[in-house]
Design an enzyme around this catalytic site. Structure first.
Site, PDB file in Angstrom:
ATOM      1  N   ASP A 546       0.835  -1.176   0.047  1.00 33.14           N
ATOM      2  CA  ASP A 546      -0.032  -0.071  -0.053  1.00 33.14           C
ATOM      3  C   ASP A 546       0.787   1.281   0.015  1.00 33.14           C
ATOM      4  OD1 ASP A 546       0.951  -0.858   2.303  1.00 33.14           O
ATOM      5  OD2 ASP A 546      -0.503   0.523   3.363  1.00 33.14           O
ATOM      6  N   GLU A 547       0.274   2.347  -0.437  1.00 34.81           N
ATOM      7  CA  GLU A 547       0.768   3.689  -0.214  1.00 34.81           C
ATOM      8  C   GLU A 547       2.310   3.811  -0.821  1.00 34.81           C
ATOM      9  OE1 GLU A 547      -2.101   4.921   3.396  1.00 34.81           O
ATOM     10  OE2 GLU A 547       0.170   4.499   3.656  1.00 34.81           O
TER      11      GLU A 547
END
Length: 876
Positions: A546-547
């Site tokens: 993620d991210e």
């Protein structure tokens, strides 16, 4: 005479020269920073900080969406000499600074949440007894006392950094820390309690708590005597009693020795004798028509029988015997329980990267998971702030990546983050040895729990990146370039400028380097070996993913791929999908299943059907108000096995209530109490909108879409950014974990069935929305009433026995005509009151005390531990 004069002149000049030299040397000594200066500053600076206001009128132009908050810092020199002007003060702030309002002090963002304060040429010194105050602006807003991080520290070039003594947390006897030694926290004013003008959520008060609790009746201990948590599929009361004074003797050829030992330990923790007394006859009788973990439990007046459809069912059947126990009673109700789980995946997540938590804490958590039939332990072992698992052949991961101290080159440790401070040991440092991890795996197996390791990558990987850079520098200095480059995770010539969501500039593994995949292959292999050695084969591996937005665009290694037509990579946006696909193949060659957060699997180039191996698992965490309502079904419809992890209800790093005294982040929601987690309907995500508002109290809406596949389960998540101690972690997880256990095992009759095309609008917090829940909401509240009584009368005392420092409920109270009315969300918890805040008496609802215009209230655990004190006054 002339000669004599010349001699005197020469001598005078020499004296003046020596005097000038002395003055210069003295000046140098005053301003040249020494270790003594650092030590003096750390001991004698009294640093105080607090919020001035959220969203001042003159926010700097760079404020995102025009939002900023202003903090005051006060420095007092309590020592006997002047403070050296060249000292540097470092500190953590979750939000990035937008600049200092002082002519004498300037602020610099270092990386992540680490900032540095230095003096300017205008600095006039800080003499003994003198105080200086100045303001700093930061992005966004703060409304919680825990937004202030501890352990400010003093540093200087090539000197040993020291924590400023008065900024260290104040620890109580159980390990809960608070920051009142240096932080003024959040005051009870509009511009501090509210984030901005759009913040509509009222702060929790004694009277608002009372109003919420008064709807939940005290049913009495006998009403929940035959109830267990989580709720069985069917319970039939047989009308008798079984005497358990002599204890239990588990007799079973079905359960392995380690699980028998774990079950006996559960009974002993509750004060029940084992290997004697009432026989618990445990058998396994396979039944393919029932799901794993199903069982039948019969408690007669002279014996107990458990029949599980498999080993898990047999284990859970005995745990249900423990669930029937009411501490202080020597009998059990005779019952017939027929039970099976709602979901196969019933999980709890633990982040030990942001702040390290001990092996003993992990054991305590798994004991309680097993007691309440949670069977998946999502173990978040690596992130930006720390790498927590020893890996054979890569010692730098724990030598460097597992510790935080002041080393600007990051050759011996990571830079401090999250208030860990400069000195070792600290709460941001620590790791599990290979033997520790195998102990944890064996402990989990004995409790029917699968461990799912998670080493976040390619984003959230600063600890790994910096550890491998330190390894690279060490081996290059030794002249071994081949070994130095073997596991390198970053392109030395990458000039990409970006900030991660946590303000890191360099926290992503570069997927354009072949060494990155060699590293990941190595790590996965080593973890796989540990699972094999511990007797719990690794099946699921969670990569996070993620991210990662903003990275790699100006990496020469990546630019080569962008212009190579054979690579299939056109720009940096394609690299996320490329990374996921490659990792899926690495995992498949080892017989492992890919797991990741949903945003990591959101890249357009990813097709689930083309990922290698078994269907990938998606842990979906979209919030209700950021369009996350659709994520859950969308990922299931694509073919992913979906685990439901809504931050709005299942993230236990969020505060319990809208009160600055409650620890936690609040980017997803301002509060999550046990009832909120209990009320969340995981099979029908959009329907939850009707009884929820967004994080500011504003209404939201959703329409149910198509649902082709069921979810595989639910998970509670605990992230540890502002939770530095084990006791704090227990406070944040318990008792909210009970709600995850309940919803994961039991599907309530009041849960609204999914029906495509239904629109839901917020119908709480003063908003007039849809009323599709209607009678379901009434049934839910009645179910909560029984559940909350069960927690208060039966389960919290068991946590006391297990030495779990759960959050004692905060008392709701009002004063009516001088009489005190008090309640809590969990009936059965003892309330105490005081007139003066010093002398305390037990509260009895049947004999309401006369207190006048003011009183103090708190709860008390069965082991004597006290809850937070609340002041109650009459309305003027």
């Amino acid at each position: 005479m002339l000669v004599f004069y010349k001699m005197r002149l020469t001598i005078m000049r020499l004296k003046l020269t020596l005097l000038a030299s002395s003055i210069i040397l003295t000046s140098i000594n005053v301003h040249a920073l020494t270790q003594s200066d650092i030590d003096y500053a750390a001991k004698n600076i009294k640093l105080t900080t607090g919020l001035v206001e959220n969203k001042p009128q003159d926010c700097p132009p760079g404020s995102p969406w025009g939002h900023c908050y202003r903090v005051e810092i006060e420095l007092e020199n309590t020592g006997k000499r002047e403070l050296n002007k060249d000292i540097e003060i470092y500190f953590s702030s979750y939000h990035r600074s937008l600049g200092s309002k002082s002519d004498e002090f300037k602020i610099e963002h270092i990386n992540g949440d680490l900032h540095k304060l230095t003096t300017t040429d205008s600095f006039k010194g800080l003499k003994s007894g003198q105080t200086k105050k100045f303001n700093i602006d930061f992005m966004n807003w703060i409304v919680s006392d825990s937004d202030f991080f501890p352990n400010y520290y003093v540093a200087g070039a090539n000197l040993q950094a020291r924590n400023i003594l008065n900024t260290q947390p104040l620890l109580d006897k159980v390990g809960l820390d608070e920051l009142s030694g240096f932080s003024r926290g959040i005051k009870n004013t509009e511009n501090q309690l509210k984030r901005n003008a759009g913040d509509l959520l009222p702060a929790a008060t004694a009277s608002s708590r009372y109003a919420d609790n008064v709807k939940t009746r005290d049913l009495g201990i006998e009403a929940v005597s035959a109830n267990i948590l989580p709720t069985p599929m069917k319970t039939t009361l047989l009308g008798g009693k079984l005497d358990i004074t002599q204890g239990f003797n588990i007799v079973s050829d079905a359960l392995p020795l380690n699980q028998l030992q774990a079950l006996n330990e559960r009974f002993r923790t509750l004060g029940i004798k084992t290997s004697q007394g009432v026989t618990i006859d445990v058998k396994v009788k396979p039944d393919q028509s029932k799901s794993s973990g199903s069982y039948t439990l019969t408690i007669d007046e002279d014996k107990i029988a458990v029949i599980g459809t498999d080993n898990a069912g047999a284990f859970y059947g005995v745990q249900s015997v423990a669930g029937m126990i009411t501490l202080g009673k020597n009998t059990l109700d005779t019952v017939l329980i027929q039970d099976q789980p709602r979901y196969d995946y019933r999980g709890m997540h633990l982040d030990v990267s942001r702040n390290f938590h001990s092996k003993a804490f992990v054991f305590k958590l798994m004991d309680q998971m097993a007691a309440y039939k949670l069977n998946k332990f999502h173990f978040h072992l690596a992130d930006d702030e720390g790498w927590r698992l020893e890996i054979n052949g890569l010692p730098e991961l724990t030598e460097v990546g597992a510790h935080r101290c002041h080393d600007l080159d990051e050759n011996k440790c990571m830079l401090p983050q999250l208030g860990s401070g400069a000195e070792l040991p600290n709460t941001g440092s620590g790791y599990y040895t290979r033997e520790d991890y195998k102990d944890i795996l064996e402990y989990a197996s004995a409790r029917n729990i699968q461990v799912i390791p998670s080493m976040d990558m390619p984003g959230h990987s600063l600890a790994a990146v910096k550890a491998m850079e330190a390894r690279y520098r060490k081996l290059m200095a030794e002249g071994d370039q081949t070994a130095a480059e073997m596991y390198l995770l970053s392109d030395p010539y990458d000039t990409t400028k970006y900030y991660s969501i946590q303000h890191y500039k360099d926290n992503t593994i570069n997927p354009c380097l072949e060494s990155s995949f060699i590293f990941m292959d190595k790590v996965i292999d080593e973890i796989n070996k540990l699972h094999t050695e511990a007797g719990q084969p690794l099946t699921d591996y969670h990569i996070g993913a993620d991210e990662t937005s903003g990275a790699w665009g100006d990496s020469p290694a990546c630019r080569k791929m962008f212009v190579d037509p054979k690579s299939g990579i056109k720009n940096a946006k394609d690299l996320g999908g490329y990374f996921i696909n490659r990792i899926s193949h690495i995992l498949d060659t080892k017989g492992l299943t890919l797991g990741a957060w949903n945003d990591g699997l959101s890249h357009a180039v990813i097709e689930p059907s083309k990922l290698a191996g078994a269907p990938a698992k998606a842990w979906v965490w979209g919030t209700m108000f950021w369009g996350g309502v659709d994520n859950y079904n969308n990922f299931a419809n694509k073919g992913y096995d979906v685990v439901v992890v809504p931050p709005d209800a299942y993230y236990f790093d969020m505060p319990y209530e809208n009160d600055p005294k409650e620890r936690g982040y609040y980017w997803a929601t301002r509060y999550t109490n046990t009832k909120k987690a209990f009320s969340f309907m995981p099979d029908n995500i959009p329907a939850n909108v009707e009884w929820m508002s967004d994080r500011m109290g504003a209404p939201i809406s959703a329409v149910t879409g198509e649902k082709k596949r069921d979810f595989i389960g639910v998970q509670g998540a605990f992230w540890s950014e502002v939770t530095r101690t084990d006791a704090q972690a227990e406070y944040m997880i318990f008792p909210r974990i009970f709600a995850i256990a309940e919803r994961g095992w039991h599907k309530a009759d009041w849960e609204l069935k999914h029906k495509q095309g239904m629109e839901f609008k917020t119908n709480v917090d003063g908003n007039k929305g849809t009323t599709h829940l209607n009678e379901n909401a009434e049934l839910r509240d009645a179910d909560w009433e029984k559940f909350s009584n069960l927690i208060g009368y039966k389960e919290l005392p068991k946590l006391d026995k297990a030495n779990i420092h759960y959050r004692l409920p905060i008392v709701g109270a009002v004063i009516d005509k001088g009489y005190l009315n008090a309640n809590t969300p969990f009936s059965g918890v003892q309330v105490q009151y005081s007139i003066d805040g010093k002398n305390w008496k037990n509260y009895n609802i049947d004999k309401r005390p006369l207190v006048g215009n003011e009183a103090f209230v708190r709860t008390v655990a069965t082991d004597g531990r006290k809850g937070r004190i609340i002041n109650v006054t009459t309305k003027k």
